[in-house]
Design an enzyme around this catalytic site. Sequence first.
Site, short mmCIF file in Angstrom:
data_model
loop_
_atom_site.label_atom_id
_atom_site.label_comp_id
_atom_site.label_asym_id
_atom_site.label_seq_id
_atom_site.Cartn_x
_atom_site.Cartn_y
_atom_site.Cartn_z
N LYS A 114 0.81 -1.22 0.00
CA LYS A 114 0.00 0.00 0.00
C LYS A 114 0.85 1.27 0.00
CE LYS A 114 -1.00 0.20 5.00
NZ LYS A 114 -2.10 0.24 5.98
N SER A 151 6.67 -3.37 8.58
CA SER A 151 7.40 -3.47 9.84
C SER A 151 8.72 -4.25 9.72
CB SER A 151 6.52 -4.16 10.89
OG SER A 151 5.38 -3.38 11.18
N GLY A 180 16.58 -6.91 16.30
CA GLY A 180 17.27 -8.00 17.00
C GLY A 180 17.73 -9.13 16.11
N GLY A 181 16.82 -9.83 15.45
CA GLY A 181 17.22 -10.95 14.61
C GLY A 181 16.14 -12.00 14.50
N GLU A 185 18.46 -13.14 23.74
CA GLU A 185 17.47 -12.12 24.09
C GLU A 185 16.60 -12.62 25.24
OE1 GLU A 185 17.12 -9.98 19.71
OE2 GLU A 185 15.46 -11.20 20.43
N HIS A 225 6.53 -3.34 23.45
CA HIS A 225 7.98 -3.44 23.57
C HIS A 225 8.41 -2.60 24.75
CE1 HIS A 225 12.24 -3.42 22.65
NE2 HIS A 225 12.01 -4.34 21.72
#
Length: 535
Positions: free
Chosen positions: A36, A43, A49-50, A115, A237
């Site tokens: 769009k 995102s 991070g990974g 993490e 987050h």
Amino acid sequence: MSGQLTYDVLIIGSGAAGLTLALSLPEHLQVAVISKDQLDSGSTRWAQGGVAAVLDEADSIDAHVSDTLIAGAGLCHEPAVRFTVENSAAAIQWLIDTGVPFTQEVGDRFHLTREGGHSARRIIHAADATGLAISDTLIQRASERPNLHMLKHLIAIDLITREKLGIPGSGCVGAYFLDKEERKVVAVTAHATVLATGGASKVYLYTTNPDTASGDGIAMAWRAGCRVSNMEFNQFHPTCLYHPLEKSFLISEAVRGEGGKLLLPDGTRFMDKFDPRGELAPRDIVARAIDHEMKRLGAPCLYLDISHKPTGFLRRHFPTIYERCLALGIDITREPIPIVPASHYTCGGVVTDNFGRTDIENLYAIGETACTGLHGANRLASNSLLECLVYARSAAEHIVNNMDSRLPIPTVPGWDASQVTDSDEDVVISHNWDELRRFMWDYVGIVRTTKRLVRARHRVDLLRGEIQEFYRHFHITSDLLELRNLVDVADIIIRSALQRKESRGLHYSRDYPNALPRAFDTVLASKALRELGEV
């Protein structure tokens, strides 16, 4: 652009999920990949991070499964978790073969970080800009494939089903789109339609997500008759950068994974009061702890300090964070980073199976749009990109294996705009957009009460009426379409939250602070609610 475009496969969304699926399809199929906005506007490119995967001999599938189940607070579907983890190494190898430049240690080994919530180092990454590296690589590979038609600036309006058309058979045959550049509606039809539109974090006032995260796929699937599940679980987050010039820059989970400490304004640590894992506790616990301390102190933000690490280490491992903070006057090698929680990830979504199939034949949902059972009540860090990869590859396999059995694509009627006019009150849209996101933040945020949820439900009912009136009487715009989707998603979140009479994972209610003995999914069916006259 003509009134109807027809392909073998229609993919709505150009992030990691959509592009992985497109590149996993054989080149004899004609595939439309629709964004769009720009192809990299979703995102994916912002993921720092990974990707979590079992890649080290010291790690194991059972350990990754266990960590995911623990983070999911009893609500994960273990078969879906195991399916995802068992396919993790193959998915990462596919990314490596595709050309994603993951960070390497000395020699041929890839660097793995750890993490929050993980019991081992299993996060493969490209410095601190993994999503950007994946997005750029997949877009480049897709541009090299002549069978992949990359269409930009088309925003989906609604799905087209045989039931809506009143023709024999069942299933989805495509969708209507607003061409934002030509300001006209086009129908795109296909044998298989895939929703890869991302999540709905833009329903909240503060979010780490780009403006595109307006829940389009979830809302369209809901209106078409698909079930949605566990939409009350919105992940916040814990560490979004707090700065007046930066509205959505997140500070990666990996900063805490590499030793970052959360601090109060006076410089004292506090996480050990909330969880023995401290800064490495799952995100829901860390976000609630930060929210609690901010409200207790009346503080606008708290702090994340990684300055005790060597400067070279920080610049090497977190170059994007280092440069962005430095541009705003924050030297992370010398001082702590001001942070606040922000809406980050939609754990629930459209109910699917391991092939991405929804309740509607020939309609698939993958990535953050879907609810596969992987995340449960709280997503384990870096499992999101993994889910995109695994389920995109699985859906591609199912689409190919069943292509020959699909019905012919019908001709669909053109979009009728004969009864609408141009609006002279667009201020109503902007006002409703702001009001919706603000009351969702205030009433349906990190900590909830029944009273707040009921208040939000009343507001969303009023807003829906105004938005629907606008939709029926005026020419559609991208802002109106996104607002229409957001109000549907907000309603689903509120309904789901009101049904859950407990606190579990990302859903915390002051009225029901304890978890029930058994965990149950919250599943909503729009058809059932329509029969009751509630939607």
